[in-house]
Design a protein around this motif. Structure first.
Motif, PDB file in Angstrom:
ATOM      1  N   GLY A  81       3.496  -9.301  -1.010  1.00 20.37           N
ATOM      2  CA  GLY A  81       2.410  -8.342  -0.893  1.00 20.37           C
ATOM      3  C   GLY A  81       1.424  -8.563  -2.024  1.00 20.37           C
ATOM      4  O   GLY A  81       1.828  -8.695  -3.183  1.00 20.37           O
ATOM      5  N   ILE A  82       0.132  -8.628  -1.708  1.00 15.18           N
ATOM      6  CA  ILE A  82      -0.906  -8.850  -2.713  1.00 15.18           C
ATOM      7  C   ILE A  82      -1.830  -7.644  -2.729  1.00 15.18           C
ATOM      8  O   ILE A  82      -2.441  -7.306  -1.711  1.00 15.18           O
ATOM      9  CB  ILE A  82      -1.715 -10.126  -2.421  1.00 15.18           C
ATOM     10  N   THR A  83      -1.922  -6.977  -3.869  1.00 13.85           N
ATOM     11  CA  THR A  83      -2.839  -5.860  -4.048  1.00 13.85           C
ATOM     12  C   THR A  83      -4.137  -6.383  -4.649  1.00 13.85           C
ATOM     13  O   THR A  83      -4.115  -7.057  -5.683  1.00 13.85           O
ATOM     14  CB  THR A  83      -2.232  -4.806  -4.998  1.00 13.85           C
ATOM     15  N   GLY A  84      -5.254  -6.083  -4.003  1.00 14.57           N
ATOM     16  CA  GLY A  84      -6.545  -6.551  -4.480  1.00 14.57           C
ATOM     17  C   GLY A  84      -7.112  -5.661  -5.571  1.00 14.57           C
ATOM     18  O   GLY A  84      -7.427  -4.492  -5.335  1.00 14.57           O
ATOM     19  N   GLU A  85      -7.225  -6.183  -6.770  1.00 19.48           N
ATOM     20  CA  GLU A  85      -7.849  -5.503  -7.913  1.00 19.48           C
ATOM     21  C   GLU A  85      -8.598  -6.561  -8.727  1.00 19.48           C
ATOM     22  O   GLU A  85      -8.286  -7.744  -8.648  1.00 19.48           O
ATOM     23  CB  GLU A  85      -6.795  -4.831  -8.806  1.00 19.48           C
ATOM     24  N   PRO A  86      -9.574  -6.151  -9.532  1.00 22.02           N
ATOM     25  CA  PRO A  86     -10.298  -7.127 -10.342  1.00 22.02           C
ATOM     26  C   PRO A  86      -9.448  -7.633 -11.504  1.00 22.02           C
ATOM     27  O   PRO A  86      -9.298  -6.960 -12.530  1.00 22.02           O
ATOM     28  CB  PRO A  86     -11.512  -6.334 -10.849  1.00 22.02           C
ATOM     29  N   PRO A 215       4.885   3.713  -8.869  1.00 23.64           N
ATOM     30  CA  PRO A 215       6.044   2.945  -9.326  1.00 23.64           C
ATOM     31  C   PRO A 215       5.621   1.723 -10.139  1.00 23.64           C
ATOM     32  O   PRO A 215       4.535   1.170  -9.942  1.00 23.64           O
ATOM     33  CB  PRO A 215       6.732   2.519  -8.016  1.00 23.64           C
ATOM     34  N   PRO A 216       6.493   1.273 -11.056  1.00 25.59           N
ATOM     35  CA  PRO A 216       6.213   0.034 -11.776  1.00 25.59           C
ATOM     36  C   PRO A 216       6.467  -1.172 -10.876  1.00 25.59           C
ATOM     37  O   PRO A 216       6.961  -1.031  -9.751  1.00 25.59           O
ATOM     38  CB  PRO A 216       7.200   0.074 -12.938  1.00 25.59           C
ATOM     39  N   ASN A 217       6.163  -2.346 -11.399  1.00 26.40           N
ATOM     40  CA  ASN A 217       6.376  -3.560 -10.611  1.00 26.40           C
ATOM     41  C   ASN A 217       6.644  -4.724 -11.553  1.00 26.40           C
ATOM     42  O   ASN A 217       6.071  -4.809 -12.641  1.00 26.40           O
ATOM     43  CB  ASN A 217       5.154  -3.871  -9.753  1.00 26.40           C
ATOM     44  N   GLU A 218       7.530  -5.603 -11.119  1.00 27.78           N
ATOM     45  CA  GLU A 218       7.761  -6.855 -11.846  1.00 27.78           C
ATOM     46  C   GLU A 218       8.189  -7.917 -10.848  1.00 27.78           C
ATOM     47  O   GLU A 218       9.099  -7.710 -10.047  1.00 27.78           O
ATOM     48  CB  GLU A 218       8.809  -6.687 -12.936  1.00 27.78           C
ATOM     49  N   VAL A 219       7.522  -9.056 -10.902  1.00 26.56           N
ATOM     50  CA  VAL A 219       7.747 -10.129  -9.941  1.00 26.56           C
ATOM     51  C   VAL A 219       8.789 -11.095 -10.484  1.00 26.56           C
ATOM     52  O   VAL A 219       8.775 -11.441 -11.673  1.00 26.56           O
ATOM     53  CB  VAL A 219       6.434 -10.888  -9.667  1.00 26.56           C
ATOM     54  N   SER A 220       9.670 -11.537  -9.604  1.00 25.42           N
ATOM     55  CA  SER A 220      10.605 -12.596  -9.969  1.00 25.42           C
ATOM     56  C   SER A 220       9.932 -13.950  -9.754  1.00 25.42           C
ATOM     57  O   SER A 220       9.526 -14.269  -8.626  1.00 25.42           O
ATOM     58  CB  SER A 220      11.871 -12.518  -9.120  1.00 25.42           C
ATOM     59  N   GLY A 252       3.335  -1.449  -7.013  1.00 26.24           N
ATOM     60  CA  GLY A 252       4.672  -0.881  -7.118  1.00 26.24           C
ATOM     61  C   GLY A 252       5.170  -0.300  -5.810  1.00 26.24           C
ATOM     62  O   GLY A 252       6.356  -0.402  -5.481  1.00 26.24           O
ATOM     63  N   VAL A 253       4.267   0.306  -5.042  1.00 31.57           N
ATOM     64  CA  VAL A 253       4.651   0.830  -3.728  1.00 31.57           C
ATOM     65  C   VAL A 253       4.930  -0.325  -2.770  1.00 31.57           C
ATOM     66  O   VAL A 253       5.893  -0.300  -2.003  1.00 31.57           O
ATOM     67  CB  VAL A 253       3.563   1.756  -3.162  1.00 31.57           C
ATOM     68  N   LEU A 254       4.079  -1.366  -2.802  1.00 32.56           N
ATOM     69  CA  LEU A 254       4.317  -2.527  -1.947  1.00 32.56           C
ATOM     70  C   LEU A 254       5.670  -3.170  -2.249  1.00 32.56           C
ATOM     71  O   LEU A 254       6.352  -3.664  -1.350  1.00 32.56           O
ATOM     72  CB  LEU A 254       3.204  -3.561  -2.134  1.00 32.56           C
ATOM     73  N   ALA A 255       6.059  -3.157  -3.516  1.00 32.01           N
ATOM     74  CA  ALA A 255       7.330  -3.768  -3.899  1.00 32.01           C
ATOM     75  C   ALA A 255       8.522  -3.059  -3.284  1.00 32.01           C
ATOM     76  O   ALA A 255       9.614  -3.625  -3.220  1.00 32.01           O
ATOM     77  CB  ALA A 255       7.459  -3.780  -5.422  1.00 32.01           C
ATOM     78  N   PHE A 257       8.848  -2.380  -0.201  1.00 29.93           N
ATOM     79  CA  PHE A 257       9.194  -2.947   1.108  1.00 29.93           C
ATOM     80  C   PHE A 257       8.814  -4.416   1.241  1.00 29.93           C
ATOM     81  O   PHE A 257       9.086  -5.041   2.265  1.00 29.93           O
ATOM     82  CB  PHE A 257       8.577  -2.129   2.251  1.00 29.93           C
ATOM     83  N   CYS A 258       8.195  -5.009   0.218  1.00 29.91           N
ATOM     84  CA  CYS A 258       7.920  -6.444   0.198  1.00 29.91           C
ATOM     85  C   CYS A 258       8.922  -7.126  -0.732  1.00 29.91           C
ATOM     86  O   CYS A 258       9.326  -6.552  -1.740  1.00 29.91           O
ATOM     87  CB  CYS A 258       6.504  -6.728  -0.299  1.00 29.91           C
ATOM     88  N   ARG A 259       9.268  -8.358  -0.408  1.00 31.01           N
ATOM     89  CA  ARG A 259      10.224  -9.067  -1.251  1.00 31.01           C
ATOM     90  C   ARG A 259       9.656  -9.282  -2.653  1.00 31.01           C
ATOM     91  O   ARG A 259      10.375  -9.219  -3.647  1.00 31.01           O
ATOM     92  CB  ARG A 259      10.589 -10.407  -0.615  1.00 31.01           C
ATOM     93  N   SER A 260       8.366  -9.576  -2.736  1.00 31.14           N
ATOM     94  CA  SER A 260       7.675  -9.711  -4.017  1.00 31.14           C
ATOM     95  C   SER A 260       6.303  -9.072  -3.878  1.00 31.14           C
ATOM     96  O   SER A 260       5.732  -9.022  -2.779  1.00 31.14           O
ATOM     97  CB  SER A 260       7.525 -11.178  -4.428  1.00 31.14           C
ATOM     98  N   SER A 261       5.758  -8.606  -4.988  1.00 35.88           N
ATOM     99  CA  SER A 261       4.458  -7.948  -4.964  1.00 35.88           C
ATOM    100  C   SER A 261       3.712  -8.283  -6.246  1.00 35.88           C
ATOM    101  O   SER A 261       4.301  -8.279  -7.339  1.00 35.88           O
ATOM    102  CB  SER A 261       4.652  -6.432  -4.838  1.00 35.88           C
ATOM    103  N   LEU A 262       2.434  -8.608  -6.117  1.00 36.70           N
ATOM    104  CA  LEU A 262       1.633  -8.866  -7.306  1.00 36.70           C
ATOM    105  C   LEU A 262       0.217  -8.343  -7.097  1.00 36.70           C
ATOM    106  O   LEU A 262      -0.162  -7.930  -5.996  1.00 36.70           O
ATOM    107  CB  LEU A 262       1.623 -10.353  -7.670  1.00 36.70           C
ATOM    108  N   VAL A 263      -0.573  -8.350  -8.165  1.00 37.20           N
ATOM    109  CA  VAL A 263      -1.957  -7.894  -8.136  1.00 37.20           C
ATOM    110  C   VAL A 263      -2.851  -9.091  -8.413  1.00 37.20           C
ATOM    111  O   VAL A 263      -2.588  -9.872  -9.335  1.00 37.20           O
ATOM    112  CB  VAL A 263      -2.211  -6.796  -9.184  1.00 37.20           C
ATOM    113  N   PHE A 264      -3.933  -9.222  -7.622  1.00 32.07           N
ATOM    114  CA  PHE A 264      -4.791 -10.396  -7.779  1.00 32.07           C
ATOM    115  C   PHE A 264      -6.155 -10.126  -7.161  1.00 32.07           C
ATOM    116  O   PHE A 264      -6.255  -9.450  -6.128  1.00 32.07           O
ATOM    117  CB  PHE A 264      -4.169 -11.615  -7.081  1.00 32.07           C
ATOM    118  N   GLY A 265      -7.176 -10.650  -7.790  1.00 37.13           N
ATOM    119  CA  GLY A 265      -8.500 -10.546  -7.199  1.00 37.13           C
ATOM    120  C   GLY A 265      -9.575 -11.059  -8.133  1.00 37.13           C
ATOM    121  O   GLY A 265      -9.345 -11.295  -9.321  1.00 37.13           O
TER     122      GLY A 265
END
Length: 300
Positions: A81-86, A215-220, A252-255, A257-265
């Motif tokens: 899951g990719i969250t779009g942020e600057p 929620p927090p988030n941390e990608v493996s 954090g919410v995407l994480a 139900f997604c196997r991995s989640s990060l922020v990018f944009g």
């Protein structure tokens, strides 16, 4: 999509292009990301080798996260899951969680002509000092190599006191930032436990249910698709140095139900909600190229 209220001529709802810079409210936060995602989807829509992907524009990111929370009920289980942020094309792989809530403090009725020894305001002042102590203690405890320590800060206070009447109830609002591996409920329970140890027994208070939890988030980095995304960023942007931040996002919410989640944009977060909001069009194009690459996979 919702965005911050319009400002001056460089933060209006009508875009203004000057050279390779586009000015306008929402250009950085976060319509640049949305534009890059939409363009990448349109470019691969008819390709036979495209991956199964979903593009969702979710409302209420600044408040209760209702849009992305509704998305969790649809039964999807994406690999990424990719969250779009600057983020300036930096993949953000770790972020703190946020919990905002309040403590209510009580005291007896009192008149300024006959001051009481114990008032709600005085008890609230003691509670604020105790929260400051908890924040200082958090800074000396275990931290995260990139995110640092969890924090808690008082943001505002309200009371029912009058000109010459002592308040019988004071509400102390706080904003707490906590690390991956902890939930908002666990962190606020810790804060309340520490408060009861620090405060005298005659400080009468209760913690209200949280008003907001992100929620927090941390990608493996072991995820193959994460490694592929990092390679796509490096190939298109020239470098890839994953980052972290302490503010909130939907990752954090995407994480959940997604196997991995990060922020990018594309874009610079310093322009978000600012008097001058802008995005570099070349960076916008690079973001589109990176997203298009991950939508079709490595074809080399």
């Amino acid at each position: 999509m919702d965005t911050y209220p319009a400002g001056g001529p460089r933060a209006a709802y009508v875009p203004v292009a000057e050279g390779r810079t586009l000015y306008g409210r929402g250009s950085a936060d976060a319509k640049g990301s949305l534009a890059a995602m939409m363009t990448a989807f349109l470019q691969v829509a008819t390709l036979p080798n495209r991956r199964e992907c979903y593009l969702t524009a979710t409302v209420d990111e600044e408040c209760l996260l209702l849009g992305v929370k509704a998305l969790t009920t649809h039964g999807m289980r994406p690999t990424l899951g990719i969250t779009g942020e600057p983020t300036g094309l930096v993949p953000v792989v770790a972020q703190k969680g946020i919990v905002r809530g309040s403590f209510r403090v009580w005291g007896p009725k009192s008149h300024a002509a006959y001051p009481a020894d114990r008032t709600a305001v005085r008890s609230a002042a003691e509670l604020v000092r105790a929260l400051d102590q908890i924040n200082a203690d958090l800074a000396t405890g275990p931290d995260h190599p990139d995110l640092g320590s969890p924090t808690v800060m008082v943001t505002t206070m309200e009371s029912n006191g009058g000109m010459n009447l002592g308040a019988t109830e004071v509400t102390v609002w706080f904003d707490a930032r906590f690390l991956p591996g902890t939930s908002g409920a666990e962190f606020t329970a810790r804060i309340e436990r520490d408060l009861r140890e620090l405060l005298s027994a005659d400080v009468d208070f209760v913690q209200d249910p949280p008003a907001f939890v992100s929620p927090p988030n941390e990608v493996s980095p072991a995820s193959p698709l994460i490694a592929e995304f990092f390679a796509a960023v490096k190939n298109s942007a020239g470098a890839c140095e994953p980052g972290s931040f302490s503010y909130g996002s939907e990752a954090g919410v995407l994480a959940e139900f997604c196997r991995s989640s990060l922020v990018f944009g594309p874009g610079d977060a310093r322009y978000s909600h600012a008097e001058v909001e802008a995005i570099d069009l070349d960076e916008l194009g690079t973001a589109t190229e990176i997203l298009r690459s991950i939508l079709v996979g490595d074809q080399r």
